[in-house]
Motif scaffolding. Structure first.
Motif, PDB file in Angstrom:
ATOM      1  N   SER A  97       0.863  -1.174   0.000  1.00  0.00           N
ATOM      2  CA  SER A  97       0.000   0.000   0.000  1.00  0.00           C
ATOM      3  C   SER A  97       0.902   1.226   0.000  1.00  0.00           C
ATOM      4  O   SER A  97       1.799   1.336   0.836  1.00  0.00           O
ATOM      5  N   VAL A  98       0.668   2.128  -0.952  1.00  0.00           N
ATOM      6  CA  VAL A  98       1.478   3.349  -1.077  1.00  0.00           C
ATOM      7  C   VAL A  98       0.533   4.546  -1.060  1.00  0.00           C
ATOM      8  O   VAL A  98      -0.469   4.559  -1.774  1.00  0.00           O
ATOM      9  N   VAL A  99       0.859   5.546  -0.260  1.00  0.00           N
ATOM     10  CA  VAL A  99       0.107   6.792  -0.229  1.00  0.00           C
ATOM     11  C   VAL A  99       1.026   7.885  -0.750  1.00  0.00           C
ATOM     12  O   VAL A  99       2.199   7.960  -0.369  1.00  0.00           O
ATOM     13  N   GLY A 100       0.487   8.708  -1.659  1.00  0.00           N
ATOM     14  CA  GLY A 100       1.321   9.754  -2.232  1.00  0.00           C
ATOM     15  C   GLY A 100       0.505  10.880  -2.827  1.00  0.00           C
ATOM     16  O   GLY A 100      -0.718  10.956  -2.654  1.00  0.00           O
ATOM     17  N   THR A 101       1.213  11.730  -3.544  1.00  0.00           N
ATOM     18  CA  THR A 101       0.612  12.885  -4.197  1.00  0.00           C
ATOM     19  C   THR A 101       0.712  12.696  -5.701  1.00  0.00           C
ATOM     20  O   THR A 101       1.790  12.396  -6.225  1.00  0.00           O
ATOM     21  N   ALA A 102      -0.414  12.876  -6.386  1.00  0.00           N
ATOM     22  CA  ALA A 102      -0.458  12.726  -7.841  1.00  0.00           C
ATOM     23  C   ALA A 102      -0.377  14.094  -8.508  1.00  0.00           C
ATOM     24  O   ALA A 102      -0.973  15.058  -8.044  1.00  0.00           O
ATOM     25  N   THR A 103       0.372  14.142  -9.605  1.00  0.00           N
ATOM     26  CA  THR A 103       0.398  15.331 -10.459  1.00  0.00           C
ATOM     27  C   THR A 103       0.121  14.872 -11.889  1.00  0.00           C
ATOM     28  O   THR A 103       0.495  13.773 -12.282  1.00  0.00           O
ATOM     29  N   ILE A 104      -0.532  15.754 -12.626  1.00  0.00           N
ATOM     30  CA  ILE A 104      -0.920  15.448 -14.002  1.00  0.00           C
ATOM     31  C   ILE A 104      -0.167  16.379 -14.938  1.00  0.00           C
ATOM     32  O   ILE A 104      -0.071  17.577 -14.681  1.00  0.00           O
ATOM     33  N   SER A 105       0.371  15.802 -16.023  1.00  0.00           N
ATOM     34  CA  SER A 105       1.036  16.633 -17.029  1.00  0.00           C
ATOM     35  C   SER A 105       0.705  16.113 -18.421  1.00  0.00           C
ATOM     36  O   SER A 105       0.126  15.040 -18.576  1.00  0.00           O
ATOM     37  N   THR A 106       1.104  16.885 -19.408  1.00  0.00           N
ATOM     38  CA  THR A 106       0.946  16.475 -20.809  1.00  0.00           C
ATOM     39  C   THR A 106       2.319  16.415 -21.478  1.00  0.00           C
ATOM     40  O   THR A 106       2.453  16.708 -22.657  1.00  0.00           O
ATOM     41  N   ASP A 107       3.317  16.005 -20.723  1.00  0.00           N
ATOM     42  CA  ASP A 107       4.690  15.906 -21.206  1.00  0.00           C
ATOM     43  C   ASP A 107       4.767  14.880 -22.345  1.00  0.00           C
ATOM     44  O   ASP A 107       4.728  13.667 -22.115  1.00  0.00           O
ATOM     45  N   ARG A 108       4.858  15.356 -23.578  1.00  0.00           N
ATOM     46  CA  ARG A 108       4.839  14.484 -24.757  1.00  0.00           C
ATOM     47  C   ARG A 108       6.036  13.535 -24.779  1.00  0.00           C
ATOM     48  O   ARG A 108       5.913  12.381 -25.205  1.00  0.00           O
ATOM     49  N   ALA A 109       7.193  13.980 -24.324  1.00  0.00           N
ATOM     50  CA  ALA A 109       8.365  13.100 -24.304  1.00  0.00           C
ATOM     51  C   ALA A 109       8.138  11.938 -23.335  1.00  0.00           C
ATOM     52  O   ALA A 109       8.484  10.784 -23.638  1.00  0.00           O
ATOM     53  N   ARG A 110       7.562  12.232 -22.174  1.00  0.00           N
ATOM     54  CA  ARG A 110       7.300  11.172 -21.190  1.00  0.00           C
ATOM     55  C   ARG A 110       6.216  10.222 -21.700  1.00  0.00           C
ATOM     56  O   ARG A 110       6.306   9.011 -21.502  1.00  0.00           O
ATOM     57  N   ILE A 111       5.193  10.771 -22.374  1.00  0.00           N
ATOM     58  CA  ILE A 111       4.154   9.923 -22.963  1.00  0.00           C
ATOM     59  C   ILE A 111       4.786   8.945 -23.950  1.00  0.00           C
ATOM     60  O   ILE A 111       4.486   7.749 -23.942  1.00  0.00           O
ATOM     61  N   LYS A 112       5.699   9.435 -24.772  1.00  0.00           N
ATOM     62  CA  LYS A 112       6.379   8.588 -25.761  1.00  0.00           C
ATOM     63  C   LYS A 112       7.172   7.469 -25.066  1.00  0.00           C
ATOM     64  O   LYS A 112       7.161   6.327 -25.508  1.00  0.00           O
ATOM     65  N   GLU A 113       7.844   7.806 -23.954  1.00  0.00           N
ATOM     66  CA  GLU A 113       8.611   6.806 -23.204  1.00  0.00           C
ATOM     67  C   GLU A 113       7.701   5.727 -22.610  1.00  0.00           C
ATOM     68  O   GLU A 113       8.087   4.555 -22.530  1.00  0.00           O
ATOM     69  N   LEU A 114       6.515   6.107 -22.171  1.00  0.00           N
ATOM     70  CA  LEU A 114       5.611   5.192 -21.482  1.00  0.00           C
ATOM     71  C   LEU A 114       4.674   4.435 -22.420  1.00  0.00           C
ATOM     72  O   LEU A 114       4.008   3.494 -22.008  1.00  0.00           O
ATOM     73  N   TRP A 115       4.643   4.841 -23.675  1.00  0.00           N
ATOM     74  CA  TRP A 115       3.702   4.294 -24.647  1.00  0.00           C
ATOM     75  C   TRP A 115       4.047   2.856 -25.043  1.00  0.00           C
ATOM     76  O   TRP A 115       5.211   2.496 -25.213  1.00  0.00           O
ATOM     77  N   THR A 116       3.013   2.032 -25.187  1.00  0.00           N
ATOM     78  CA  THR A 116       3.117   0.720 -25.828  1.00  0.00           C
ATOM     79  C   THR A 116       1.890   0.574 -26.735  1.00  0.00           C
ATOM     80  O   THR A 116       0.827   1.152 -26.448  1.00  0.00           O
ATOM     81  N   PRO A 117       1.996  -0.196 -27.807  1.00  0.00           N
ATOM     82  CA  PRO A 117       0.894  -0.300 -28.770  1.00  0.00           C
ATOM     83  C   PRO A 117      -0.442  -0.763 -28.182  1.00  0.00           C
ATOM     84  O   PRO A 117      -1.495  -0.358 -28.670  1.00  0.00           O
ATOM     85  N   LEU A 119      -1.907   0.220 -25.707  1.00  0.00           N
ATOM     86  CA  LEU A 119      -2.638   1.369 -25.170  1.00  0.00           C
ATOM     87  C   LEU A 119      -3.573   2.007 -26.195  1.00  0.00           C
ATOM     88  O   LEU A 119      -4.452   2.790 -25.832  1.00  0.00           O
ATOM     89  N   LYS A 120      -3.402   1.624 -27.458  1.00  0.00           N
ATOM     90  CA  LYS A 120      -4.283   2.160 -28.495  1.00  0.00           C
ATOM     91  C   LYS A 120      -5.730   1.702 -28.281  1.00  0.00           C
ATOM     92  O   LYS A 120      -6.662   2.300 -28.802  1.00  0.00           O
ATOM     93  N   ALA A 121      -5.928   0.674 -27.480  1.00  0.00           N
ATOM     94  CA  ALA A 121      -7.281   0.233 -27.139  1.00  0.00           C
ATOM     95  C   ALA A 121      -8.037   1.325 -26.385  1.00  0.00           C
ATOM     96  O   ALA A 121      -9.255   1.421 -26.476  1.00  0.00           O
ATOM     97  N   TRP A 122      -7.315   2.169 -25.643  1.00  0.00           N
ATOM     98  CA  TRP A 122      -7.938   3.253 -24.882  1.00  0.00           C
ATOM     99  C   TRP A 122      -7.707   4.609 -25.545  1.00  0.00           C
ATOM    100  O   TRP A 122      -8.556   5.486 -25.476  1.00  0.00           O
ATOM    101  N   PHE A 123      -6.538   4.762 -26.130  1.00  0.00           N
ATOM    102  CA  PHE A 123      -6.177   6.027 -26.802  1.00  0.00           C
ATOM    103  C   PHE A 123      -6.126   5.733 -28.299  1.00  0.00           C
ATOM    104  O   PHE A 123      -5.073   5.433 -28.861  1.00  0.00           O
ATOM    105  N   THR A 124      -7.275   5.803 -28.936  1.00  0.00           N
ATOM    106  CA  THR A 124      -7.470   5.291 -30.299  1.00  0.00           C
ATOM    107  C   THR A 124      -6.680   6.036 -31.369  1.00  0.00           C
ATOM    108  O   THR A 124      -6.483   5.508 -32.461  1.00  0.00           O
ATOM    109  N   GLU A 125      -6.196   7.226 -31.043  1.00  0.00           N
ATOM    110  CA  GLU A 125      -5.382   7.963 -32.015  1.00  0.00           C
ATOM    111  C   GLU A 125      -3.894   7.676 -31.844  1.00  0.00           C
ATOM    112  O   GLU A 125      -3.059   8.342 -32.450  1.00  0.00           O
ATOM    113  N   GLY A 126      -3.560   6.706 -31.019  1.00  0.00           N
ATOM    114  CA  GLY A 126      -2.161   6.340 -30.811  1.00  0.00           C
ATOM    115  C   GLY A 126      -1.468   7.263 -29.829  1.00  0.00           C
ATOM    116  O   GLY A 126      -2.107   8.011 -29.095  1.00  0.00           O
ATOM    117  N   GLU A 127      -0.154   7.201 -29.840  1.00  0.00           N
ATOM    118  CA  GLU A 127       0.602   7.966 -28.837  1.00  0.00           C
ATOM    119  C   GLU A 127       0.470   9.474 -28.997  1.00  0.00           C
ATOM    120  O   GLU A 127       0.827  10.227 -28.095  1.00  0.00           O
TER     121      GLU A 127
END
Length: 178
Positions: A97-117, A119-127
């Motif tokens: 169990s981990v308790v923490g603080t969440a932050t949201i960003s739209t960092d495109r470089a980080r999205i690219k690093e975290l992307w796998t194909p 995920l297109k099931a949820w993000f239909t336009e791809g990365e």
């Protein structure tokens, strides 16, 4: 209080700090890479919990996720950034169990690093889907419960303990302070 733990012939509690805490979080979380992600912890409403796939755990112990910008989760984080992550690596061990603080960003470089194909099931336009956001959870503390020698040894010790009427639990648990 805590009569079961007082009966233990072995040490079964170990609190971990800083780098040891981060290492334990990574060890347990990486066994499954899926957690229950809870929001609205400080709200007077019932917390909301949903399954989420951890995309990465970095060396500082931050957990990284991808999420849609219009999701209830993102809206709830914007209202209250306190979150809890719950992991279960197997039926009999690897609980975290981990308790923490969440932050949201739209960092495109980080999205690219975290992307796998997949995920297109949820993000239909791809990365490049404009709805994708990155959620970073910075842990503050947590709690773990595991066994010391693996599930097979833990089972044997428990069975022997039951046969002789003595607590021979192979568990280890403790707090995690980052």
């Amino acid at each position: 209080m805590d009569s079961i733990n007082r009966e233990q012939p072995e040490k079964n509690h170990q609190d971990l700090l800083a780098t040891e805490a981060i290492a334990k979080m990574k060890e347990l979380a990486e066994k499954t890479n899926t957690c229950f992600f809870s929001t609205r912890l400080r709200s007077s409403e019932v917390p909301v919990t949903r399954p989420m796939a951890v995309r990465d755990i970095d060396e500082q112990g931050n957990f990284w996720f991808l999420s849609a910008n219009d999701s209830h989760k993102n809206q709830q984080i914007q209202q209250d950034a306190s979150v809890q992550l719950l992991f279960q690596g197997s039926a009999h061990s690897d609980f975290l169990s981990v308790v923490g603080t969440a932050t949201i960003s739209t960092d495109r470089a980080r999205i690219k690093e975290l992307w796998t194909p997949i995920l297109k099931a949820w993000f239909t336009e791809g990365e490049d889907d404009p709805r994708i956001t990155v959620i970073q959870v910075t842990p503050h503390d947590g709690y773990y419960w595991d066994n010391k020698h693996g599930n097979a040894i833990a089972f044997v010790k428990t069975a022997i303990g039951a046969a002789i009427g003595q607590t021979l639990d192979d568990s280890i648990e403790g707090t995690l302070k980052v």
